[in-house]
Design a protein around this motif. Structure first.
Motif, short mmCIF file in Angstrom:
data_model
loop_
_atom_site.label_atom_id
_atom_site.label_comp_id
_atom_site.label_asym_id
_atom_site.label_seq_id
_atom_site.Cartn_x
_atom_site.Cartn_y
_atom_site.Cartn_z
N MET A 317 0.85 -1.18 0.00
CA MET A 317 0.00 0.00 0.00
C MET A 317 0.89 1.24 0.00
SD MET A 317 -3.23 0.05 -0.15
CE MET A 317 -4.47 1.13 0.53
N PRO A 318 0.54 2.27 -0.80
CA PRO A 318 1.29 3.53 -0.73
C PRO A 318 1.24 4.07 0.70
CG PRO A 318 -0.36 3.58 -2.48
CD PRO A 318 -0.58 2.31 -1.73
N ASP A 319 2.22 4.88 1.07
CA ASP A 319 2.25 5.38 2.45
C ASP A 319 1.14 6.42 2.68
OD1 ASP A 319 3.09 7.75 1.35
OD2 ASP A 319 5.20 7.45 1.86
N GLU A 320 1.07 6.86 3.93
CA GLU A 320 -0.02 7.77 4.32
C GLU A 320 -0.05 9.02 3.45
OE1 GLU A 320 -0.17 8.55 8.57
OE2 GLU A 320 -1.08 10.52 8.20
N ALA A 321 1.15 9.59 3.18
CA ALA A 321 1.19 10.86 2.42
C ALA A 321 0.66 10.65 1.00
CB ALA A 321 2.62 11.38 2.38
N LYS A 322 1.09 9.56 0.38
CA LYS A 322 0.65 9.31 -1.00
C LYS A 322 -0.85 9.05 -1.05
CE LYS A 322 4.84 7.60 -3.16
NZ LYS A 322 5.69 6.53 -2.68
N GLN A 323 -1.34 8.29 -0.07
CA GLN A 323 -2.78 8.03 -0.04
C GLN A 323 -3.55 9.33 0.20
OE1 GLN A 323 -4.42 4.51 2.01
NE2 GLN A 323 -2.31 3.97 2.48
N ILE A 341 -14.90 6.33 0.26
CA ILE A 341 -13.67 5.54 0.15
C ILE A 341 -13.85 4.25 0.94
CG2 ILE A 341 -11.20 5.48 0.68
CD1 ILE A 341 -11.20 8.51 0.29
N ARG A 342 -13.69 3.16 0.26
CA ARG A 342 -13.77 1.87 0.96
C ARG A 342 -12.37 1.47 1.38
NH1 ARG A 342 -15.82 -3.46 -2.00
NH2 ARG A 342 -13.86 -3.31 -3.10
N THR A 343 -12.21 1.12 2.64
CA THR A 343 -10.88 0.70 3.08
C THR A 343 -10.50 -0.59 2.36
OG1 THR A 343 -11.71 -0.48 5.02
CG2 THR A 343 -11.11 1.84 5.34
N LEU A 344 -9.22 -0.86 2.39
CA LEU A 344 -8.64 -1.96 1.61
C LEU A 344 -9.47 -3.25 1.67
CD1 LEU A 344 -5.83 -2.46 0.18
CD2 LEU A 344 -5.24 -3.64 2.30
N ASP A 345 -9.79 -3.77 0.49
CA ASP A 345 -10.46 -5.08 0.41
C ASP A 345 -9.57 -6.02 -0.37
OD1 ASP A 345 -12.28 -7.14 0.45
OD2 ASP A 345 -13.56 -6.33 -1.11
N LEU A 384 -6.61 5.00 7.31
CA LEU A 384 -7.66 5.79 7.95
C LEU A 384 -7.22 7.25 8.15
CD1 LEU A 384 -9.01 3.22 10.57
CD2 LEU A 384 -10.10 3.95 8.45
N ARG A 385 -5.94 7.44 8.56
CA ARG A 385 -5.46 8.82 8.72
C ARG A 385 -5.46 9.54 7.37
NH1 ARG A 385 -1.85 6.69 12.57
NH2 ARG A 385 -0.46 6.26 10.85
N ALA A 386 -5.10 8.83 6.32
CA ALA A 386 -5.10 9.45 4.98
C ALA A 386 -6.52 9.87 4.58
CB ALA A 386 -4.51 8.49 3.95
N VAL A 387 -7.48 8.99 4.85
CA VAL A 387 -8.88 9.30 4.51
C VAL A 387 -9.33 10.53 5.31
CG1 VAL A 387 -11.26 8.47 4.69
CG2 VAL A 387 -9.47 6.91 3.90
N LEU A 388 -8.99 10.53 6.61
CA LEU A 388 -9.40 11.66 7.46
C LEU A 388 -8.76 12.97 6.98
CD1 LEU A 388 -9.20 9.93 10.94
CD2 LEU A 388 -11.24 11.03 9.99
N ARG A 389 -7.47 12.90 6.64
CA ARG A 389 -6.78 14.12 6.20
C ARG A 389 -7.41 14.64 4.91
NH1 ARG A 389 -0.45 12.89 7.07
NH2 ARG A 389 -0.26 14.91 6.06
N ALA A 390 -7.78 13.72 4.04
CA ALA A 390 -8.42 14.15 2.78
C ALA A 390 -9.79 14.75 3.05
CB ALA A 390 -8.54 12.96 1.83
N ASP A 433 -16.91 14.98 11.63
CA ASP A 433 -18.22 14.36 11.37
C ASP A 433 -18.24 13.54 10.09
OD1 ASP A 433 -19.39 15.52 13.64
OD2 ASP A 433 -19.53 17.44 12.58
N MET A 434 -17.09 13.14 9.63
CA MET A 434 -17.04 12.36 8.39
C MET A 434 -17.96 11.14 8.50
SD MET A 434 -13.74 10.49 6.68
CE MET A 434 -13.60 9.28 8.00
N PRO A 435 -18.89 10.98 7.52
CA PRO A 435 -19.80 9.82 7.61
C PRO A 435 -19.04 8.50 7.53
CG PRO A 435 -20.58 11.43 5.99
CD PRO A 435 -19.20 11.85 6.37
N VAL A 436 -19.49 7.56 8.32
CA VAL A 436 -18.87 6.23 8.36
C VAL A 436 -19.94 5.19 8.01
CG1 VAL A 436 -17.70 4.54 9.83
CG2 VAL A 436 -17.28 6.98 10.17
#
Ligand code: PEP
Ligand code: MG
Length: 588
Positions: A317-323, A341-345, A384-390, A433-436
């Motif tokens: 998986m690409p690192d946090e910054a790339k994601q 965004i669906r986490t890794l499947d 998850l941190r990458a998704v949150l940062r985005a 409040d990002m929807p989950v």
């Protein structure tokens, strides 16, 4: 007088890769990838061979830049990134150094040294069992062929096709063959190799060229100038069509053109049913280069971004910054709409996140989806941190795949909370409040939907897996394909149960499996209470028009009836009857 023999009509069946109908003479291209001449070189010739290699690389890079520019102008989007990736391959030190060594240490001529190094890479890639990954070998072959042709100074020779309009036929087409196609002369194209997921198919759709891939026969023996028809809807290449077939296709082509024009005009219209129920129509995305197509389709967001496809370009998986960069770009490009965004499947039939020591006896029942993420917390939290940062750069939601029950969901949510705490402490912005959401694709999750609903903001039903696990039919096994029934009573009862649980908890339910794109089933899904449909980008206009043609109340009454039926064909029949009544012209 001798009778003139009329050649018999012959049909090759393939995969419909890009919609459309073309009628015209065929032009058949020779296979272009053969081993170059091999000869030994003297020590005194090493420098010259190294130079020849360098020159072939430089010319190739220039051509790729030109192609990238051409595609940007034509398709106006990021499909052209493919050629950037090709160019980077040529700058890969691992490749370049190996070729230099083969020239200087083994005394091989430059083209053979290059060919041999590339063959090793290609062999390694072909051994990876994932079909999508194998498709990427086509990219590598493409670059390889191009460089070899440039040693001889005829880099574009494969594209020397007639000026007259024709249907192009070949054993295989590379993405750069496709991008270099001149729309004025090429009516459509067909090949023995290729699948719907190949870059060639993605490009054909983006460029609007009808295409059929994976043909079931040897096409390169076909005579050039044979009259033909290419049916990109049904995946057919027809040789020597009869007058009757020609008339059929001329009529069909005119009808499709009318439908297309009407659909294009409706692109930006809201997708409400006739009685005012709003349905969100979004797109499924595997690769970032599909974004321009998604935007042109009229989709109101991305309902499923399959992040496991990030694994294609590297081993891990690409690192946090790339994601973060990739997700942020998506969010910005899709604004004001949401990107889910669906986490890794990984696992199952998809790429593993790491090599397994022992092959799994039943990969679909094995180390897959959220199970992988929960057992690799560092990697999961990077994502998850990458998704949150985005989420600070646009509307982002996250969802978890392959969840089988409450414990997994709670653990996933706990990891998300930890990530939020870490980002807060580091003063990094994100949307608190990002929807989950959670995917409902394992029967146990559907049965326990009432337990899961209070924990999330939405459900997204993954019918591809929900069907396979409910009726115990492997989704990729052609031997049992006829048992894979989306309208099996058990499947629709589970969908109903899921939606009831969602409604009781005030959350919405979408469908992101292939069932969402099948317009025969739109009445059933809307009737059952689905509020979002996420489909392949090219299906968006048709599904949108289907939704706009239906009344929710009528669909709901039909679905109530369907829930009482015992056979999948009866349920399909009920839904299809409404589809025919309101948009028969859209059905194939
Ligand atoms: C599904 O299972 O329906 C789904 C959308 O996920 P995938 O096809 O990626 O498994
Ligand atoms: Mg799935």
């Amino acid at each position: 007088m001798a009778e003139i023999e009329v050649p018999e009509e012959i049909t090759y069946q393939g995969i419909p890769a890009s919609p459309g109908i073309s009628i015209g003479p065929l032009h058949v291209m020779a296979r272009g990838f053969s081993a170059p001449e091999v000869y030994e070189i003297e020590d005194s010739e090493v420098a010259r061979e190294q130079e020849r290699f360098g020159a072939a690389l430089e010319v190739t890079k220039k051509q790729l830049i030109e192609l990238q520019q051409r595609l940007e102008d034509l398709a106006g989007g990021k499909e052209s990134d493919i050629f950037e990736a090709h160019r980077m391959l040529l700058e890969d030190r691992a490749v370049v150094d190996k070729v230099h060594d083969a020239i200087s240490e083994r005394g091989q001529n430059a083209e053979y040294a290059f060919y041999a190094v590339m063959q090793n890479f290609l062999e390694a890639m072909r051994r990876i069992p994932d079909p999508y990954f194998r498709e990427r070998t086509a990219d590598l072959e493409d670059v390889c062929q191009r460089v070899l042709r440039n040693f001889k100074g005829d880099g574009e020779v494969r594209h020397q096709v007639p000026e007259e309009q024709h249907i192009l036929v070949a054993y295989d087409f590379s993405p750069s063959d496709t991008a270099a196609m001149n729309r004025r002369h090429i009516l459509g194209f067909a090949a023995e190799l290729g699948s719907v997921n190949s870059h060639t198919a993605i490009l054909a759709r983006a460029l609007g060229i009808p295409a059929v891939l994976g043909l079931d026969g040897t096409v390169i023996d076909i005579q050039t100038l044979t009259p033909g028809i290419l049916d990109g809807y049904a995946g057919k290449l027809i040789l020597h069509p009869s007058e009757e077939t020609l008339t059929h296709y001329r009529t069909l082509s005119a009808e499709k053109a009318k439908v297309r024009t009407a659909l294009e005009a409706m692109r930006d219209a809201a997708t409400d049913t006739t009685d005012g129920r709003a349905i969100t129509l979004s797109a499924n995305v595997e690769l970032i280069e599909e974004l321009p197509l998604v935007k042109r389709s009229g989709a109101k967001g991305i309902g499923l971004y399959r992040t496991e496809f990030l694994l294609l370009n590297g081993e891990e998986m690409p690192d946090e910054a790339k994601q973060t960069a990739a997700y942020s770009r998506m969010a910005k490009e899709m604004a004001p709409h949401t990107v889910i965004i669906r986490t890794l499947d990984s696992g199952g039939d998809k790429l593993p996140v790491e090599p397994l020591t022992d092959p799994e006896p039943n990969p679909f029942l094995g180390w897959r989806g959220i199970r992988v993420s929960l057992s690799r917390p560092a990697m999961f939290k990077d994502q998850l941190r990458a998704v949150l940062r985005a989420s600070a750069h646009g509307k982002i939601a996250v969802m978890f795949p392959m969840v089988s029950g409450l414990s997994e969901l709670k653990r996933a949510r706990a990891a998300l909370r930890e990530c939020m705490d870490e980002l807060s402490k580091a003063d990094i912005p994100f949307n608190a409040d990002m929807p989950v959401g959670v995917m409902i694709e394992v029967p146990s999750a559907a049965v326990c939907a009432d337990l899961l609903a209070p924990e999330v903001d939405f459900f997204s039903i993954g019918t591809n897996d929900l069907i396979q696990y409910t009726v115990a039919v492997d989704r990729v096994n052609p031997h049992v394909a006829d048992l894979y029934r989306p309208t099996h009573p058990a499947v629709i009862r589970l969908i109903k149960r899921t939606i009831d649980a969602a409604n009781a908890n005030g959350i919405w339910t979408g469908v992101c499996g292939e069932m969402a794109g099948d317009i025969r089933l739109t009445p059933l899904l809307i009737g059952l209470g689905v509020e979002e449909l996420s489909v392949g980008p090219h299906q968006v206009p048709r599904v949108g028009q289907a939704v706009r043609s239906l009344s929710h109340a009528e669909c709901a009454a039909m679905s109530d009836e369907a829930l009482k039926k015992g056979h999948s064909y009866e349920i399909l029949g009920l839904s299809l009857a409404l589809a025919r009544k309101y948009y028969g012209n859209l059905l194939d």
